[in-house]
Write an enzyme that holds these catalytic residues in place. Structure first.
Site, short mmCIF file in Angstrom:
data_model
loop_
_atom_site.label_atom_id
_atom_site.label_comp_id
_atom_site.label_asym_id
_atom_site.label_seq_id
_atom_site.Cartn_x
_atom_site.Cartn_y
_atom_site.Cartn_z
N GLU A 133 -3.70 4.10 2.22
CA GLU A 133 -3.91 4.40 3.76
C GLU A 133 -3.96 5.89 4.07
O GLU A 133 -2.63 6.67 3.03
CB GLU A 133 -2.99 3.67 4.64
CG GLU A 133 -2.71 3.91 5.98
CD GLU A 133 -1.46 3.95 6.39
OE1 GLU A 133 -0.88 3.59 5.72
OE2 GLU A 133 -1.85 2.91 7.68
N HIS A 147 0.55 -1.34 0.22
CA HIS A 147 0.05 0.31 -0.07
C HIS A 147 0.55 1.35 -0.15
O HIS A 147 1.84 1.15 0.33
CB HIS A 147 -1.38 0.17 1.35
CG HIS A 147 -0.34 0.31 2.57
ND1 HIS A 147 0.04 -0.96 3.71
CD2 HIS A 147 0.12 1.47 3.39
CE1 HIS A 147 0.73 -0.68 4.07
NE2 HIS A 147 0.67 0.65 4.96
#
Lengths: 134, 134
Positions: free
Chosen positions: B130, B79
């Site tokens: 995120e 991520h």
């Protein structure tokens, strides 16, 4: 040896939709598409305060990201690019330590007009690593 | 809305080998492993001049990265994390624009002790995003 993270590249199946998502939904500073025929990609740079995101979209039938998008139809993170001061010295040091350079081992001129090399993902935890001389 | 790229997270099947590769082969500044039992991961931070790489290794049977490593046994980029000033304002703005928040939609305290949220990869070109309040 490695310095700044120059960019994170994300391959996308729809460049316009991805640009709109970053510009309108995430509120980022999104540039105009640039064709890079030598690399078989159209790129859009997203300027963050400390680094860049590079959206990649295939240009032409031989694009190096066609295979990636076949495997990942929604898109995905394609590579990370680290800056080095001297790409030939970095390459020689990496080869000496057993890392493999993709292609013929000679730097090419990348999307920013600077010499780049790609390292074999198998040597770096499944991550395609680009090195760019700055 | 989004600010700096806080880190890029790379899931790895062997934390010691990955740390050694970044420290010894790439010459980066590699930290010590830290267990994050609340997140089911052991993390190693690699400090670059402008951002961080976060190596992720599963901690416990319920680790959220077990599935990723099953699909990507060599590891891979997991991520990207973008900084925001106000995570609740960012969440509300994203939801209003149709983006989906993972989990129950409430921020959790992340690996840096700051509130974090994860956005649905299908809404962001196959990329798990995120957000971290800084």
């Amino acid at each position: 040896m490695i310095g700044r993270l120059n960019h994170v590249a994300i391959a996308v199946p729809d460049l316009e939709a991805a640009s709109a998502q970053y510009r309108d939904t995430l509120g980022a500073n999104v540039g105009a598409p640039q064709d890079e025929p030598d690399h078989g990609v159209t790129v859009v740079f997203i300027e963050l305060p400390n680094t860049k995101i590079e959206l990649l979209y295939p240009l032409g039938d031989d694009s190096p990201i066609n295979g990636f998008l076949e495997k990942n139809p929604s898109g995905g993170i394609h590579h990370v690019c680290y800056e080095v001061d001297d790409i030939l010295a970095a390459r020689d040091q990496l080869v000496e330590k057993g890392a493999r350079i993709l292609g013929n081992g000679e730097p090419k001129i990348g999307a920013h007009g600077k010499p780049v090399l790609f390292l074999h993902p198998k040597d770096f935890q499944g991550t395609l690593v680009e090195l760019e001389q700055v």
